[in-house]
Design an enzyme around this catalytic site. Structure first.
Site, PDB file in Angstrom:
ATOM      1  N   ARG A  15       6.925  -4.346   6.556  1.00 34.43           N
ATOM      2  CA  ARG A  15       8.191  -3.609   6.475  1.00 34.43           C
ATOM      3  C   ARG A  15       8.262  -2.400   7.408  1.00 34.43           C
ATOM      4  O   ARG A  15       9.312  -1.781   7.544  1.00 34.43           O
ATOM      5  CB  ARG A  15       8.467  -3.202   5.019  1.00 34.43           C
ATOM      6  CG  ARG A  15       8.856  -4.414   4.162  1.00 34.43           C
ATOM      7  CD  ARG A  15       9.552  -3.998   2.900  1.00 34.43           C
ATOM      8  NE  ARG A  15       8.620  -3.475   1.915  1.00 34.43           N
ATOM      9  CZ  ARG A  15       8.956  -2.591   0.983  1.00 34.43           C
ATOM     10  NH1 ARG A  15      10.182  -2.120   0.926  1.00 34.43           N
ATOM     11  NH2 ARG A  15       8.060  -2.172   0.120  1.00 34.43           N
ATOM     12  N   LYS A  22       0.060  -0.582  10.029  1.00 35.60           N
ATOM     13  CA  LYS A  22       0.734   0.451   9.224  1.00 35.60           C
ATOM     14  C   LYS A  22      -0.101   1.719   9.066  1.00 35.60           C
ATOM     15  O   LYS A  22       0.395   2.833   9.226  1.00 35.60           O
ATOM     16  CB  LYS A  22       1.086  -0.111   7.843  1.00 35.60           C
ATOM     17  CG  LYS A  22       1.616   0.933   6.883  1.00 35.60           C
ATOM     18  CD  LYS A  22       2.287   0.336   5.682  1.00 35.60           C
ATOM     19  CE  LYS A  22       1.306  -0.140   4.658  1.00 35.60           C
ATOM     20  NZ  LYS A  22       2.000  -0.564   3.419  1.00 35.60           N
ATOM     21  N   ASP A 105      -2.632   3.360   2.542  1.00 31.91           N
ATOM     22  CA  ASP A 105      -1.213   3.668   2.739  1.00 31.91           C
ATOM     23  C   ASP A 105      -0.683   4.634   1.675  1.00 31.91           C
ATOM     24  O   ASP A 105       0.519   4.828   1.543  1.00 31.91           O
ATOM     25  CB  ASP A 105      -0.377   2.388   2.775  1.00 31.91           C
ATOM     26  CG  ASP A 105      -0.388   1.630   1.455  1.00 31.91           C
ATOM     27  OD1 ASP A 105      -1.078   2.063   0.516  1.00 31.91           O
ATOM     28  OD2 ASP A 105       0.304   0.594   1.374  1.00 31.91           O
TER      29      ASP A 105
HETATM   30  C1  UD1 Z   1      -0.647  -2.963  -5.945  1.00 31.92           C
HETATM   31  C2  UD1 Z   1      -1.087  -3.159  -7.394  1.00 31.92           C
HETATM   32  C3  UD1 Z   1       0.017  -2.674  -8.322  1.00 31.92           C
HETATM   33  C4  UD1 Z   1       0.322  -1.227  -8.041  1.00 31.92           C
HETATM   34  C5  UD1 Z   1       0.665  -1.043  -6.554  1.00 31.92           C
HETATM   35  C6  UD1 Z   1       0.753   0.427  -6.250  1.00 31.92           C
HETATM   36  C7  UD1 Z   1      -2.546  -5.119  -7.407  1.00 31.92           C
HETATM   37  C8  UD1 Z   1      -2.638  -6.552  -7.702  1.00 31.92           C
HETATM   38  N1  UD1 Z   1      -1.363  -4.567  -7.609  1.00 31.92           N
HETATM   39  O1  UD1 Z   1       0.453  -3.812  -5.748  1.00 31.92           O
HETATM   40  O2  UD1 Z   1      -0.367  -2.823  -9.659  1.00 31.92           O
HETATM   41  O3  UD1 Z   1       1.403  -0.786  -8.834  1.00 31.92           O
HETATM   42  O4  UD1 Z   1      -0.358  -1.591  -5.722  1.00 31.92           O
HETATM   43  O5  UD1 Z   1       1.188   0.604  -4.931  1.00 31.92           O
HETATM   44  O6  UD1 Z   1      -3.516  -4.511  -7.044  1.00 31.92           O
HETATM   45  N2  UD1 Z   1      -4.629  -4.891   0.554  1.00 31.92           N
HETATM   46  C9  UD1 Z   1      -5.716  -5.329   1.241  1.00 31.92           C
HETATM   47  N3  UD1 Z   1      -6.039  -6.658   1.175  1.00 31.92           N
HETATM   48  C10 UD1 Z   1      -5.330  -7.528   0.439  1.00 31.92           C
HETATM   49  C11 UD1 Z   1      -4.210  -7.074  -0.267  1.00 31.92           C
HETATM   50  C12 UD1 Z   1      -3.886  -5.725  -0.199  1.00 31.92           C
HETATM   51  O7  UD1 Z   1      -6.395  -4.571   1.908  1.00 31.92           O
HETATM   52  O8  UD1 Z   1      -5.698  -8.717   0.426  1.00 31.92           O
HETATM   53  C13 UD1 Z   1      -4.285  -3.464   0.632  1.00 31.92           C
HETATM   54  C14 UD1 Z   1      -2.933  -3.234   1.270  1.00 31.92           C
HETATM   55  O9  UD1 Z   1      -3.038  -3.028   2.656  1.00 31.92           O
HETATM   56  C15 UD1 Z   1      -2.433  -2.007   0.550  1.00 31.92           C
HETATM   57  C16 UD1 Z   1      -3.089  -2.082  -0.808  1.00 31.92           C
HETATM   58  O10 UD1 Z   1      -4.181  -2.957  -0.673  1.00 31.92           O
HETATM   59  O11 UD1 Z   1      -2.873  -0.807   1.171  1.00 31.92           O
HETATM   60  C17 UD1 Z   1      -2.130  -2.565  -1.884  1.00 31.92           C
HETATM   61  O12 UD1 Z   1      -1.707  -3.865  -1.588  1.00 31.92           O
HETATM   62  P1  UD1 Z   1      -0.241  -4.360  -1.825  1.00 31.92           P
HETATM   63  O13 UD1 Z   1      -0.131  -5.766  -1.420  1.00 31.92           O
HETATM   64  O14 UD1 Z   1       0.733  -3.404  -1.259  1.00 31.92           O
HETATM   65  O15 UD1 Z   1      -0.192  -4.311  -3.424  1.00 31.92           O
HETATM   66  P2  UD1 Z   1       1.080  -4.172  -4.332  1.00 31.92           P
HETATM   67  O16 UD1 Z   1       1.719  -5.488  -4.439  1.00 31.92           O
HETATM   68  O17 UD1 Z   1       1.912  -3.044  -3.859  1.00 31.92           O
HETATM   69 CA    CA Z   2       2.226  -1.790  -1.961  1.00 29.72          CA
END
Ligand code: UD1
Ligand code: CA
Length: 450
Positions: A15, A22, A105
């Site tokens: 986004r 990011k 982030d």
């Molecule tokens: C996550 C949480 C959610 C919380 C929210 C807060 C989980 C399953 N959910 O959701 O409960 O309310 O954050 O912002 O944890 N990332 C990785 N590798 C991955 C996936 C994510 O490094 O495989 C990193 C992303 O870059 C990011 C962070 O982890 O910095 C959170 O990932 P994101 O996919 O944004 O999680 P949310 O769906 O927002």
């Molecule tokens: Ca997120």
């Protein structure tokens, strides 16, 4: 207490609509990632591991710029937050002490909050940082009773009743490192997103008879950056806080709303900062120094009693000793100005050493670049550089020496000598009058013709 950090930074950040990962977008003149690293660093951790994925190389480089002690592991493909944390197991699986998961982030988590989570570990095996959301949107929901946490439900998997809960998951989690990795090993991906959710560790812990708890923080602290608009909001929030802190710490800001700080700006007590001053990375201003309006400062050190500006630019490597004066339209780069040096007006001082008490006249330029290489100018103590002197480096000006205004100095000047390197003046009596008459006659004849 020993603590290690795992900082998740693998996500694409779709986004942001950007080619840049990011977590490398700048916030307060630092990559977004550096904010979470700074919070972690302040707890004096034994390890920091950053989980990279999208733009892994560039992100790793930015972590090295922060501190070579930070390690990176690559998560490829990205299968969810639990899968991301699992990538750190080879580095941290056997490490003693606590582990805290941060998101790269999410820049505003305070060290005090992290400490509160570590304290809560005395009561719970797993501690989750939660907050009451004004608009809970798609955040994970904390199913809790008081401080005790039963489980976390992701929005996609939540029932209508669960979605009505406003207590949300920030994502920050703390547990003993060993426990964390053992819980994560049990996480599956049978959910709406088909991802390995870090949030599942709460339910797994409870099933094992371990307790889980919530520590609360302010919603502003968990602000996550997903869009450029949120990045701009975060910048405004950072600046507002930095200005308030500066004022609180005894710094005078004449027009606080026009001053922009960087993540690592240090300004001492009783410093005076005028309007429209921009701090880039790496600036220290000591107590009692004055920065007048419209200055740009980056990678520089300004000592006690120094005055800078208005309209001055200090670039990386500018070192101003006590009581130095740098005036308007002066640029200083990679140069050491000893105590009491004055560079009042319209000068460029780059790749130079200037000795104590030396005065640099208006319009002086250190000609440091020959088109291929940079060269250094060394000026001694108590020298006087006449206005409009070109110092063609490499060149040395001795202690107590002078240069005549308008000189182009290409050779070293011995101590106590005067160097004149300009054409000798010739006066032609009455020539000006005759020239004027001739020119006026030419003009008049042209006028008649047209
Ligand atoms: C996550 C949480 C959610 C919380 C929210 C807060 C989980 C399953 N959910 O959701 O409960 O309310 O954050 O912002 O944890 N990332 C990785 N590798 C991955 C996936 C994510 O490094 O495989 C990193 C992303 O870059 C990011 C962070 O982890 O910095 C959170 O990932 P994101 O996919 O944004 O999680 P949310 O769906 O927002
Ligand atoms: Ca997120």
């Amino acid at each position: 207490m020993q603590v290690s950090f795992i900082v998740l930074a693998a996500g694409q950040g779709t986004r942001m609509n950007s080619d840049l990962p990011k977590v490398l977008h700048p916030l307060a003149s630092a990559p977004l990632l550096h904010h979470a690293l700074t919070a972690g660093q302040s707890l004096d951790p034994t390890h920091i591991v950053v989980v990279t994925g999208h733009g892994a190389e560039a992100v790793a480089k930015a972590t090295r710029n922060f501190d070579d002690g930070v390690s990176c592991v690559v998560q490829e493909p990205q299968l969810g937050t639990a899968h991301a944390v699992a990538q750190a197991a080879p580095l941290l699986g056997d490490v003693a002490g606590e582990a805290i998961v941060l998101y790269a982030d999410t820049p505003f988590i305070r060290p005090e909050t992290l400490n509160a989570m570590l304290e809560a570990r005395a009561r719970h095996a797993v501690v989750v940082l939660g907050f009451h959301a004004k608009e809970p949107g798609r955040y994970g929901r904390l199913i809790a009773e008081g401080e005790t946490l039963a489980r976390i439900t992701e929005w996609k998997d939540a029932t209508e009743v669960e979605r009505a809960i406003t207590l949300c998951n920030s994502g920050v989690v703390c547990a003993e490192a060993k426990t964390l990795f053992s819980l994560i090993a049990e996480v599956g991906n049978a959910n709406a997103a088909g991802e390995y959710y870090l949030t599942d560790i709460v339910e797994i812990a409870r099933r094992r008879g371990l307790s889980a708890g919530v520590v609360l923080c302010d919603e502003a602290e968990t602000l996550g950056i997903n869009t450029r608009s949120q990045l701009a909001e975060a910048e405004a929030a950072f600046q507002a806080r930095a200005r308030a802190e500066a004022l609180e710490n005894g710094v005078t800001l004449t027009a606080p709303e026009t001053v922009f700080f960087a993540l690592d700006t240090h300004v001492g007590r009783d410093a005076l900062i005028g309007p429209n001053v921009i701090f880039g990375p790496g600036v220290t201003v000591e107590s009692g120094a004055e920065i007048k309006g419209f200055c740009h400062l980056e990678g520089c050190h300004i000592s006690r009693g120094a005055t800078v500006g208005p309209f001055a630019r200090l670039r990386p490597g500018a070192e101003l000793a006590e009581d130095v004066h740098v005036g308007n339209f002066v640029e200083i780069k990679n140069a050491i100005l000893d105590e009491g040096v004055k560079v009042g007006h319209l000068s460029y001082i780059g790749d130079a050493d200037v000795g104590e008490g030396t005065n640099i006249g208006a319009g002086t330029v250190t000609c440091n670049y020959d088109g291929v290489m940079k060269h250094r100018t060394r000026i001694g103590r108590h020298a006087f550089i006449g206005s409009d002197t070109m110092l063609v480096a490499p060149v040395v000006i001795g202690d107590g020496a002078m240069t005549g205004s308008g000189s182009v100095i290409t050779e070293d000047v011995p101590a106590a000598a005067v160097a004149l390197a300009r054409a000798r003046q010739v006066n032609k009596p009455d020539l000006a009058t005759r020239l004027f008459e001739r020119l006026r006659a030419v003009k008049a004849s042209k006028h008649k013709d047209s």
